[in-house]
Design an enzyme around this catalytic site. Structure first.
Site, PDB file in Angstrom:
ATOM      1  N   CYS A   1     -36.921   6.052   1.693  1.00  0.00           N
ATOM      2  CA  CYS A   1     -36.948   4.708   0.836  1.00  0.00           C
ATOM      3  C   CYS A   1     -38.253   4.434   0.273  1.00  0.00           C
ATOM      4  O   CYS A   1     -38.356   4.411  -0.991  1.00  0.00           O
ATOM      5  CB  CYS A   1     -36.664   3.579   1.738  1.00  0.00           C
TER       6      CYS A   1
HETATM    7  N1  NAD Z   1     -31.899   5.923   5.671  1.00  0.00           N
HETATM    8  C1  NAD Z   1     -32.409   4.785   5.504  1.00  0.00           C
HETATM    9  O1  NAD Z   1     -33.004   4.330   6.416  1.00  0.00           O
HETATM   10  C2  NAD Z   1     -31.964   3.612   4.473  1.00  0.00           C
HETATM   11  C3  NAD Z   1     -32.492   2.264   4.271  1.00  0.00           C
HETATM   12  C4  NAD Z   1     -32.099   1.499   3.329  1.00  0.00           C
HETATM   13  C5  NAD Z   1     -31.389   1.961   2.251  1.00  0.00           C
HETATM   14  N2  NAD Z   1     -31.145   3.199   2.322  1.00  0.00           N
HETATM   15  C6  NAD Z   1     -30.151   3.837   0.948  1.00  0.00           C
HETATM   16  O2  NAD Z   1     -29.023   4.040   1.282  1.00  0.00           O
HETATM   17  C7  NAD Z   1     -28.342   5.249   0.581  1.00  0.00           C
HETATM   18  C8  NAD Z   1     -27.984   6.302   1.727  1.00  0.00           C
HETATM   19  O3  NAD Z   1     -29.074   6.897   2.309  1.00  0.00           O
HETATM   20  P1  NAD Z   1     -28.912   7.297   3.695  1.00  0.00           P
HETATM   21  O4  NAD Z   1     -30.100   7.508   4.188  1.00  0.00           O
HETATM   22  O5  NAD Z   1     -27.661   7.024   4.639  1.00  0.00           O
HETATM   23  O6  NAD Z   1     -28.664   8.981   3.134  1.00  0.00           O
HETATM   24  P2  NAD Z   1     -27.901  10.253   3.949  1.00  0.00           P
HETATM   25  O7  NAD Z   1     -28.614  11.609   3.174  1.00  0.00           O
HETATM   26  O8  NAD Z   1     -28.458  10.254   5.244  1.00  0.00           O
HETATM   27  O9  NAD Z   1     -26.594   9.960   3.653  1.00  0.00           O
HETATM   28  C9  NAD Z   1     -25.864  10.136   2.540  1.00  0.00           C
HETATM   29  C10 NAD Z   1     -24.273  10.830   2.806  1.00  0.00           C
HETATM   30  O10 NAD Z   1     -23.691  10.949   1.662  1.00  0.00           O
HETATM   31  C11 NAD Z   1     -22.855  12.115   1.679  1.00  0.00           C
HETATM   32  N3  NAD Z   1     -22.579  12.218   0.209  1.00  0.00           N
HETATM   33  C12 NAD Z   1     -23.282  12.656  -0.884  1.00  0.00           C
HETATM   34  N4  NAD Z   1     -22.608  12.761  -1.979  1.00  0.00           N
HETATM   35  C13 NAD Z   1     -21.158  12.143  -1.777  1.00  0.00           C
HETATM   36  C14 NAD Z   1     -20.343  12.037  -2.537  1.00  0.00           C
HETATM   37  N5  NAD Z   1     -20.160  12.381  -3.791  1.00  0.00           N
HETATM   38  N6  NAD Z   1     -19.082  11.489  -1.922  1.00  0.00           N
HETATM   39  C15 NAD Z   1     -19.308  11.344  -0.497  1.00  0.00           C
HETATM   40  N7  NAD Z   1     -20.004  11.356   0.214  1.00  0.00           N
HETATM   41  C16 NAD Z   1     -21.248  11.929  -0.281  1.00  0.00           C
HETATM   42  C17 NAD Z   1     -23.842  12.999   2.146  1.00  0.00           C
HETATM   43  O11 NAD Z   1     -23.253  14.163   2.543  1.00  0.00           O
HETATM   44  C18 NAD Z   1     -24.407  12.225   3.465  1.00  0.00           C
HETATM   45  O12 NAD Z   1     -23.786  12.272   4.527  1.00  0.00           O
HETATM   46  C19 NAD Z   1     -29.711   5.734  -0.392  1.00  0.00           C
HETATM   47  O13 NAD Z   1     -29.486   4.891  -1.604  1.00  0.00           O
HETATM   48  C20 NAD Z   1     -30.831   5.202   0.394  1.00  0.00           C
HETATM   49  O14 NAD Z   1     -31.925   4.616  -0.325  1.00  0.00           O
HETATM   50  C21 NAD Z   1     -31.289   4.236   3.151  1.00  0.00           C
END
Ligand code: NAD
Length: 437
Positions: A268
């Protein structure tokens, strides 16, 4: 039953797209609250693990997944979206090589949803992004089906505020912001979230919710940069920045402590602010605070390596050929997440300057074959942390302050310690070996 009513009830079927650090705990929380959840991901290995009741995220116990199984199901079959009442999108929003927003995951997901979209569904984007994405990127793709937002289906943005490893706040207890593309969209989304979360804050539209999430992360990035800059100044002045922050934090109002470190990490804070920088350019506006904070924070790994050079120099040793043991490669304490971890940058700089680097991380067994953005694959496995390993290193660099480390023991057996996290604060013996960085 009206959609709003159904979403608030146990009848609702919710699809969560993207079962990562955000989507998985969200899906589980909904299932635990009685909703039927279908988790969808393109990563078949993750889906298989969940199907077997296993976890791939350290702070989410397998037991929790196994327990939720009657209500939480993982699948790679996106046609299941057709039977969902609500679809929540939690896919990655990284930066491209040119540091521009990469909305390809969001757009691809919107295309997939469009293939299965039907009247009376709610779609919510949770991925962090610039203000306008929900309306400018997602809405046109969904409306290309001929269905109209606010009339046939509902669309909202609700930022994720997950803080992995935070023992005090969980998905359920963190207040949830919701902004609809229309006021009614916002109300429908609030009905869903309000039925399984403790607190929902509805804002006037999706753009406000998108902007609020960025403000939260920009605020962190800038304040971390501020203390990182002061750390460098105070070090030159012979003042301990950690003690200064602790002293300032005794003020009960008007001050929130932020802590310096080896650089920014995680999915983030190093990334999201630049989503706004990019969007701001469309308005002939330059986001100077964001750029400046980025500059200071990006420089930190280099400054830390310079401190290692100094610490080694005190013992008459050069960095070239020196053995440096890095403790902690995850981007923050007690997690196994390597994304944008400053430790990787530190290791890269150390190696490029001729140091012989090894590392230990209780949660990251190997850096081999890991897909690490910006880096060649590291040929490193975590070494066992033993007295001999500590004693052999010319310098032990504490990059991540994992709670599992016994810092008294580490300092006792190390020859020299560079501490980027004030992890050795309470160490009583051997303080002369410690350099804070
Ligand atoms: N990790 C955090 O602490 C956090 C906190 C707040 C916001 N976010 C936001 O949340 C969002 C997701 O982050 P995350 O950390 O969970 O990411 P992540 O990489 O852990 O998970 C994303 C998932 O999406 C899947 N994916 C990718 N393309 C896809 C598609 N076309 N269809 C279906 N699944 C698909 C991936 O395989 C993966 O499992 C981002 O925008 C991030 O900025 C993350």
């Amino acid at each position: 039953m009206e959609l709003k009513e159904k979403l608030a009830s146990e009848q609702a079927v919710v699809g969560v797209i993207g079962l990562g650090y955000v989507g998985l705990p969200l899906g589980l929380t909904m299932a635990e609250a009685g909703k039927r959840v279908v988790g969808l991901d393109v990563d078949g290995a993750k889906v298989e693990k969940l199907g077997a009741g296993q976890s791939y995220i350290r702070h989410i116990e397998a037991e929790r997944i196994a327990k939720a199984r009657s209500r939480f199901r993982a699948s790679t079959d996106f046609s299941e979206l057709g039977s969902c009442d609500a679809i929540i999108v939690c896919v990655p929003t990284p930066l491209s090589e040119g540091r521009e927003p990469d909305l390809s995951y969001v757009a691809a997901t919107a295309q997939t949803i469009a293939q299965h979209l039907r009247a009376n569904q709610l779609v919510v984007l949770e991925s962090t992004t610039y203000p306008g994405t929900t309306e400018e990127v997602v809405q046109p793709i969904l409306e290309a089906t001929g269905l109209r937002v606010g009339k046939d289906f509902h669309l909202a943005f609700s930022p994720e505020r997950e803080d992995p490893g935070n023992a005090r706040y969980s998905t359920k207890t963190i207040p949830k912001l919701v902004g609809g593309v229309s006021p009614q969209c916002g109300e429908v989304a609030a009905a869903l979230y309000g039925s399984f979360l403790e607190s929902v804050v509805v804002v006037s539209d999706a753009r406000v919710a998108e902007a609020a999430k960025l403000l939260e992360n920009i605020y962190r990035s800038i304040n971390i940069a501020l203390v990182n800059e002061l750390k460098m100044l105070f070090e030159r002045m012979g003042i301990d920045v950690w003690e200064v922050i602790e002293a300032a934090a005794s003020k009960p109002f008007g001050f929130t402590p932020f802590y310096p470190g080896p650089g920014l990490g995680g999915h983030c804070i190093p990334i999201d602010p630049f989503y706004l920088t990019w969007k701001a350019r469309h308005y002939d506006f330059s986001t100077r605070f964001i750029e400046l904070a980025g500059e200071v924070n990006t420089g930190m790994p280099y400054w830390v390596v310079d401190r290692v050079v100094e610490a080694l120099g005190e013992g008459g040793k050069a960095l070239q050929g020196a053995k440096v043991l890095v403790l902690g490669v995850a981007y923050k304490k007690d997690v196994d997440d390597l994304r944008e971890s400053p430790s990787l940058k530190v290791i890269e700089i150390l190696e490029s300057r001729g140091a012989v680097v090894s590392y230990n991380d209780p949660y990251v067994g190997s850096l081999r074959a890991k897909k690490l953005r910006h880096y060649e694959t590291f040929e490193l496995d975590s070494v066992e942390l033993e007295e001999g390993v500590l004693g052999e290193a010319d310098c032990v660099l504490i990059a991540t302050d994992h709670g599992a480390y016994d810092y008294e023991w580490i300092v006792r057996h190390a020859r020299r310690v560079v501490d980027t996290r004030n992890a050795t604060k309470n160490v009583r013996h051997g303080r002369e070996k410690i350099t804070k960085a």
